[in-house]
Motif scaffolding. Structure first.
Motif, short mmCIF file in Angstrom:
data_model
loop_
_atom_site.label_atom_id
_atom_site.label_comp_id
_atom_site.label_asym_id
_atom_site.label_seq_id
_atom_site.Cartn_x
_atom_site.Cartn_y
_atom_site.Cartn_z
N ALA A 53 -3.13 -2.16 -4.22
CA ALA A 53 -2.93 -1.48 -2.95
C ALA A 53 -2.95 0.04 -3.13
CB ALA A 53 -1.62 -1.92 -2.31
N HIS A 74 -3.94 1.87 0.16
CA HIS A 74 -3.12 1.09 1.09
C HIS A 74 -1.64 1.37 0.78
CE1 HIS A 74 -6.79 -1.81 1.20
NE2 HIS A 74 -6.96 -0.75 1.97
N THR A 90 1.19 -0.73 2.55
CA THR A 90 1.40 -2.05 1.94
C THR A 90 2.18 -1.94 0.65
OG1 THR A 90 -0.61 -2.94 2.92
CG2 THR A 90 0.23 -4.07 0.97
#
Length: 311
Positions: A170, A175, A178
């Motif tokens: 991630a 990301h 996340t």
């Protein structure tokens, strides 16, 4: 929490409850195991022990120079200290240590050295030479040596099992939301402020150039991030760029932080930078004027985002 740098340096005065693992990231799955360990140990008048290893076994056994860790070993200790463990053992991992069979490890380390009464482990834990040990063997040995074993089921978020590998992925993909959700806290970078080319100051966005000494520390995806740090006992927000500075023909990756409304000299200071939000990818602009315009937009976007979240 007492930090001990070898299994053989701990001489417990009472029975212990133990958990074992690399615990990279100290994510919410890890936290669940540790919280259970600490709670049960206190309730049963035992000492809670977390046994971890450094270097990471893959660094030693596979010479895996590509593996990057979510936490440095110091960061890992800082996060673990918050969980009220009695002992953190950071045992040096070596090829010799890796050759201990599952039986040798249980008998010589857990039973004879740590005086174990209970072992709490995560789902699908393996240990010993060639990772031969598993929950079935642990259960068998526990009957032989009079301790109990409990395996914690996989911790799920939105039906996705949490793991350090998924958090690394991630972060590498930008990301951040996340990754932070799985960690249960903000991913951070810790480094020393070093001299840069002072280009930021010339365009109205002075930056602190961060050097991270630990080469194994994971550096997330290049781009612009909203961040915060504690400076002079005050929370200060800012934005950080990770990248090669293509607009000014940069050749090497840098980590540069611009703090909002903060102008003190930070050279030589060690900073911890918590990453709150991934704003955008790094871009190459045709002119420095275009870069300045974008930086102003980035700062405005960061300040607007801060108004929307619970700090």
């Amino acid at each position: 929490m007492e930090i001990i740098h070898s299994i053989f340096d701990l001489i417990p005065t009472q029975k212990t409850m133990v958990t074992i693992g690399t615990f990279d990231g100290v994510h919410i799955g890890h936290q669940k195991i540790i919280e259970k360990l600490v709670s049960e140990a206190k309730r049963n008048n035992k000492k809670s022990v977390l046994l971890t290893f450094f270097p990471h076994p893959r660094m030693v056994l596979q010479k895996d120079v590509t593996i990057k860790l979510i936490n440095t070993i110091d960061e890992r200790a800082q996060y673990l200290e918050k969980l009220q463990l009695d002992y953190l053992i950071i045992h040096p991992f070596s090829k010799d240590f890796s050759r201990l069979t599952a039986l040798d490890f249980v008998r010589d380390v857990l039973v004879n050295q740590l005086h174990i009464s209970k072992l709490i482990i995560g789902y699908d834990h393996h240990f010993g030479k060639n990772r031969e040990g598993n929950i079935e063997q642990l259960t068998e040995y526990s009957h032989l040596y009079d301790f109990t074993v409990e395996e914690i089921p996989a911790q799920d978020i939105d039906e996705v099992a949490v793991s350090s590998t998924k958090i690394r992925k991630a972060l590498n993909n930008g990301h951040l939301k996340t990754a932070n959700k799985y960690l249960g806290y903000h991913f951070s970078l810790t480094g020393t402020v070093v001299n840069g080319k002072k280009l930021g100051g010339k365009i109205g966005f002075p930056t602190a150039n961060i050097h991270i000494a630990e080469e194994y520390k994971l550096i997330p995806k290049t781009g612009v991030y909203l961040i915060k740090s504690i400076l002079n006992n005050t929370t200060v927000y800012g934005m950080m760029n990770i990248g090669n500075r293509p607009t000014v023909n940069g050749k090497h990756q840098t980590i540069e932080v611009h703090y909002f409304n903060f102008k003190e000299n930070l050279y030589g200071k060690k900073l911890t930078i918590k990453l709150l939000y991934y704003l955008r990818e790094e871009q190459k602009f045709d002119t420095v004027a275009e870069l300045i315009s974008q930086l102003k937009k980035d700062q405005e976007a960061c300040l607007n985002y801060l108004k929307t979240i619970n700090l």
